[in-house]
Design an enzyme around this catalytic site. Structure first.
Site, PDB file in Angstrom:
ATOM      1  N   GLY A 133       0.834  -1.192   0.000  1.00 28.59           N
ATOM      2  CA  GLY A 133       0.000   0.000   0.000  1.00 28.59           C
ATOM      3  C   GLY A 133       0.865   1.236   0.000  1.00 28.59           C
ATOM      4  O   GLY A 133       0.377   2.351   0.060  1.00 28.59           O
ATOM      5  N   TYR A 147       3.369  -2.644 -13.034  1.00 28.30           N
ATOM      6  CA  TYR A 147       2.109  -2.921 -13.735  1.00 28.30           C
ATOM      7  C   TYR A 147       2.082  -2.299 -15.132  1.00 28.30           C
ATOM      8  O   TYR A 147       1.029  -1.931 -15.639  1.00 28.30           O
ATOM      9  CB  TYR A 147       0.897  -2.464 -12.890  1.00 28.30           C
ATOM     10  CG  TYR A 147       0.968  -2.961 -11.468  1.00 28.30           C
ATOM     11  CD1 TYR A 147       0.772  -4.314 -11.185  1.00 28.30           C
ATOM     12  CD2 TYR A 147       1.297  -2.121 -10.417  1.00 28.30           C
ATOM     13  CE1 TYR A 147       0.890  -4.796  -9.890  1.00 28.30           C
ATOM     14  CE2 TYR A 147       1.410  -2.590  -9.115  1.00 28.30           C
ATOM     15  CZ  TYR A 147       1.208  -3.929  -8.854  1.00 28.30           C
ATOM     16  OH  TYR A 147       1.331  -4.395  -7.580  1.00 28.30           O
ATOM     17  N   CYS A 170      -7.404   0.331 -31.864  1.00 26.47           N
ATOM     18  CA  CYS A 170      -8.743   0.659 -32.341  1.00 26.47           C
ATOM     19  C   CYS A 170      -9.791   0.403 -31.276  1.00 26.47           C
ATOM     20  O   CYS A 170     -10.492  -0.612 -31.267  1.00 26.47           O
ATOM     21  CB  CYS A 170      -9.023  -0.077 -33.641  1.00 26.47           C
ATOM     22  SG  CYS A 170      -7.997   0.592 -34.945  1.00 26.47           S
ATOM     23  N   GLU A 171      -9.848   1.302 -30.347  1.00 24.34           N
ATOM     24  CA  GLU A 171     -10.714   1.385 -29.172  1.00 24.34           C
ATOM     25  C   GLU A 171     -10.301   2.702 -28.566  1.00 24.34           C
ATOM     26  O   GLU A 171      -9.187   3.136 -28.812  1.00 24.34           O
ATOM     27  CB  GLU A 171     -10.344   0.342 -28.112  1.00 24.34           C
ATOM     28  CG  GLU A 171     -10.888  -1.002 -28.314  1.00 24.34           C
ATOM     29  CD  GLU A 171     -11.900  -1.460 -27.297  1.00 24.34           C
ATOM     30  OE1 GLU A 171     -12.332  -0.669 -26.424  1.00 24.34           O
ATOM     31  OE2 GLU A 171     -12.261  -2.620 -27.403  1.00 24.34           O
ATOM     32  N   GLU A 177       5.144  -6.143   1.843  1.00 24.01           N
ATOM     33  CA  GLU A 177       5.189  -6.668   0.463  1.00 24.01           C
ATOM     34  C   GLU A 177       5.087  -5.546  -0.560  1.00 24.01           C
ATOM     35  O   GLU A 177       4.113  -5.444  -1.295  1.00 24.01           O
ATOM     36  CB  GLU A 177       4.013  -7.625   0.241  1.00 24.01           C
ATOM     37  CG  GLU A 177       3.987  -8.776   1.192  1.00 24.01           C
ATOM     38  CD  GLU A 177       2.620  -9.428   1.247  1.00 24.01           C
ATOM     39  OE1 GLU A 177       1.644  -8.876   0.692  1.00 24.01           O
ATOM     40  OE2 GLU A 177       2.529 -10.491   1.853  1.00 24.01           O
ATOM     41  N   PRO A 178       6.072  -4.692  -0.629  1.00 25.16           N
ATOM     42  CA  PRO A 178       5.993  -3.594  -1.592  1.00 25.16           C
ATOM     43  C   PRO A 178       6.185  -4.066  -3.024  1.00 25.16           C
ATOM     44  O   PRO A 178       7.072  -4.869  -3.305  1.00 25.16           O
ATOM     45  CB  PRO A 178       7.149  -2.674  -1.177  1.00 25.16           C
ATOM     46  CG  PRO A 178       8.127  -3.591  -0.507  1.00 25.16           C
ATOM     47  CD  PRO A 178       7.327  -4.682   0.142  1.00 25.16           C
ATOM     48  N   GLY A 179       5.342  -3.582  -3.904  1.00 27.16           N
ATOM     49  CA  GLY A 179       5.515  -3.833  -5.333  1.00 27.16           C
ATOM     50  C   GLY A 179       5.880  -2.511  -5.983  1.00 27.16           C
ATOM     51  O   GLY A 179       7.037  -2.197  -6.273  1.00 27.16           O
ATOM     52  N   ARG A 185      -2.654   1.060 -17.640  1.00 23.96           N
ATOM     53  CA  ARG A 185      -3.068   1.697 -16.387  1.00 23.96           C
ATOM     54  C   ARG A 185      -3.961   2.935 -16.551  1.00 23.96           C
ATOM     55  O   ARG A 185      -4.943   3.074 -15.820  1.00 23.96           O
ATOM     56  CB  ARG A 185      -1.851   2.016 -15.521  1.00 23.96           C
ATOM     57  CG  ARG A 185      -1.008   0.772 -15.200  1.00 23.96           C
ATOM     58  CD  ARG A 185       0.150   1.058 -14.270  1.00 23.96           C
ATOM     59  NE  ARG A 185      -0.303   1.299 -12.920  1.00 23.96           N
ATOM     60  CZ  ARG A 185      -0.254   2.470 -12.320  1.00 23.96           C
ATOM     61  NH1 ARG A 185       0.255   3.516 -12.919  1.00 23.96           N
ATOM     62  NH2 ARG A 185      -0.706   2.592 -11.096  1.00 23.96           N
ATOM     63  N   TYR A 188      -7.422   2.022 -14.732  1.00 27.55           N
ATOM     64  CA  TYR A 188      -7.829   2.660 -13.487  1.00 27.55           C
ATOM     65  C   TYR A 188      -7.427   4.127 -13.378  1.00 27.55           C
ATOM     66  O   TYR A 188      -7.063   4.593 -12.301  1.00 27.55           O
ATOM     67  CB  TYR A 188      -7.451   1.870 -12.230  1.00 27.55           C
ATOM     68  CG  TYR A 188      -6.156   1.087 -12.215  1.00 27.55           C
ATOM     69  CD1 TYR A 188      -6.184  -0.279 -11.899  1.00 27.55           C
ATOM     70  CD2 TYR A 188      -4.927   1.672 -12.462  1.00 27.55           C
ATOM     71  CE1 TYR A 188      -5.019  -1.024 -11.845  1.00 27.55           C
ATOM     72  CE2 TYR A 188      -3.755   0.932 -12.411  1.00 27.55           C
ATOM     73  CZ  TYR A 188      -3.809  -0.414 -12.100  1.00 27.55           C
ATOM     74  OH  TYR A 188      -2.652  -1.152 -12.032  1.00 27.55           O
TER      75      TYR A 188
HETATM   76  C1  LIG Z   1      -0.420  -6.535  -5.331  1.00 28.34           C
HETATM   77  C2  LIG Z   1      -0.023  -6.963  -3.975  1.00 28.34           C
HETATM   78  C3  LIG Z   1       0.991  -6.284  -3.304  1.00 28.34           C
HETATM   79  C4  LIG Z   1       1.719  -5.100  -3.881  1.00 28.34           C
HETATM   80  O1  LIG Z   1       0.972  -3.954  -3.979  1.00 28.34           O
HETATM   81  P1  LIG Z   1       1.659  -2.580  -4.453  1.00 28.34           P
HETATM   82  O2  LIG Z   1       0.572  -1.590  -4.432  1.00 28.34           O
HETATM   83  O3  LIG Z   1       2.213  -2.805  -5.825  1.00 28.34           O
HETATM   84  O4  LIG Z   1       2.760  -2.280  -3.518  1.00 28.34           O
HETATM   85  C5  LIG Z   1       1.362  -6.773  -2.063  1.00 28.34           C
HETATM   86  N1  LIG Z   1       0.756  -7.844  -1.504  1.00 28.34           N
HETATM   87  C6  LIG Z   1      -0.235  -8.508  -2.132  1.00 28.34           C
HETATM   88  C7  LIG Z   1      -0.845  -9.688  -1.473  1.00 28.34           C
HETATM   89  C8  LIG Z   1      -0.661  -8.089  -3.376  1.00 28.34           C
HETATM   90  O5  LIG Z   1      -1.653  -8.745  -3.985  1.00 28.34           O
END
Ligand SMILES: *Cc1c(COP(=O)(O)O)cnc(C)c1O
Length: 402
Positions: free
Chosen positions: A222, A360, A332-333, A263-265, A302, A306
């Site tokens: 988050g 993403y 073509c959309e 769990e940072p993405g 993206r 969203y």
């Molecule tokens: C997608 C996801 C994340 C990463 O979210 P970000 O907004 O990219 O940091 C972490 N944990 C879980 C379980 C997820 O599904």
């Protein structure tokens, strides 16, 4: 000191590898990882890179080299992680609505399992009892996140086991003697307000006393990054200090050491990414000036998916007069990347860059309109290297029966 990537470097990559092209700056990933580890150094904390954001194996290896662990949502991500060199102990498998067999496959690989549904918890307990530790994903019903599509903690969310089902969880754990090693929550993406995490942590501590042998509490992700010039990212330094404080206090009460996991993405890989496209046409209609580029939502979904905002700059005319454009793709959309954007004058043939394109971006790309997926390039120590070839025409036919 961290040096951002320059326009000239991006132009050189576009000239060498063609456009459109995703470019990832390794040192920016390291910079973000460093900010996190510094922020949380007052308490044992681990970071599991949520690799669904960007799974190129070179990125996985790079994050491994920094010391990160890995969060995976499919068995294939787990296998990619193992191929990248992560140990099973460093991989957390957090699936949702998958077949129980996929979870069994993950136990064969020996990775950590995070369970988010009562039915699976019961099946897992009946099958493994105390033999295979598990983490339980709780939905604390905190509403958080940038928008409804990326918020996962609300009452209608399919993620996690509702905190109101705690008694049911306890029954299963007691009857099957499940070994619960961790509790998990992930309320959504792009949370600006650090109180949301602390509120979540509080709720997790409240539940923790029902499980005597926890090793960690996983607060998911988050972490927000800055998209616009005046945006702020999640204040990880302030969050780190307060989480460490709360966790150290709770450990005394709980009488056991508890690691904090995240769990940072996006936080790790969003800003490292630049998506470089070429302007095919300038099209003036009665109301709008369109800059039509050689890409579309098949490469970067993206904005259409969203409403995400990507800063756009013209790297081949950075000092041109500023004008207003709608930047559109060639699909073509309805395929608009940005409306009414002030950009240095755009000419046919210019290269535009979409910033914050690491997370993403490529990962959600497709072959819609029978277009080819772009290449990926990684810049590390000033050197650019190809880490994925662009599709060729034959890739469109690869699995077709002809
Ligand atoms: C997608 C996801 C994340 C990463 O979210 P970000 O907004 O990219 O940091 C972490 N944990 C879980 C379980 C997820 O599904």
């Amino acid at each position: 000191m961290f040096q951002p990537i320059t326009n000239d470097q991006l132009i050189a990559v576009a000239n060498e590898f063609g456009t459109p092209v995703y470019v990832y700056h390794a040192e920016k990933i390291a910079d973000q990882y460093q900010k996190l580890t510094n922020a949380f150094k007052a308490h044992p904390t681990r970071f599991f890179y949520a690799c669904k954001a960007l799974t190129n194996i070179n990125i996985l290896k790079y994050l491994k080299s920094l010391g990160a662990s890995l969060d995976c949502v499919s068995i294939h991500e787990v296998n990619l992680g193992l191929m990248a060199g992560f140990l099973p102990e460093q991989i957390l498998f957090t699936p949702n609505c998958v077949d129980f067999n996929e979870i069994i496959d993950a136990t064969v690989l020996g990775v950590r399992i995070n369970i988010d549904n009562i039915s699976i918890l019961e099946q897992f307990g009946n099958r493994f009892g105390s033999e295979y530790p598990v983490c339980i994903r709780i939905n604390p019903h905190i509403v958080a996140g940038g928008n409804y599509k990326i918020s996962t903690g609300h009452i209608d969310s399919k993620f996690g086991i509702s905190i109101h089902q705690l008694r049911h969880i306890e029954r299963i754990v007691k009857t099957t003697k499940l070994n619960v090693e961790g509790l998990h929550m992930h309320t959504g993406s792009e949370i600006k307000d650090i109180d949301v995490f602390l509120q979540g942590l509080d709720i997790m501590f409240g539940i923790a006393s029902n499980f005597k042998e926890l090793d960690y509490i996983d607060l998911g992700s988050g972490f927000k990054v800055a998209y616009k010039e005046d945006d702020r990212e999640t204040d990880v330094a302030a969050l780190g200090a307060r989480v460490a404080d709360a966790a150290t206090k709770f450990e005394k009460e709980y009488n056991r050491k508890l690691e904090i996991w995240f769990e940072p993405g996006k936080y790790l890989v969003s800003e490292c990414g630049s998506f470089v496209v070429k302007v095919n046409v300038i099209k003036q209609t009665t109301a709008t000036v369109f800059a039509g580029v050689n890409s579309g939502f098949n490469h970067l979904i993206r904005p259409m998916f969203y409403d995400s905002y990507h800063r756009i700059s013209n790297i081949t005319n950075p000092n041109g007069p500023q004008r207003i454009y709608t930047v559109a793709g060639n699909i073509c959309e309805t395929d608009t990347f940005a409306w009414d954007r002030v950009i240095n004058e755009v000419r046919e043939g210019d290269y535009l860059v979409f910033h914050n394109a690491g997370a993403y971006g490529f990962e959600m790309s497709s072959n819609f309109n029978s277009r080819l997926k772009p290449a990926e390039v990684m810049i590390e120590n000033g050197e650019a290297r190809l880490i994925r070839h662009a599709d060729k025409f034959g890739d469109l036919l690869r699995n077709q029966v002809v």
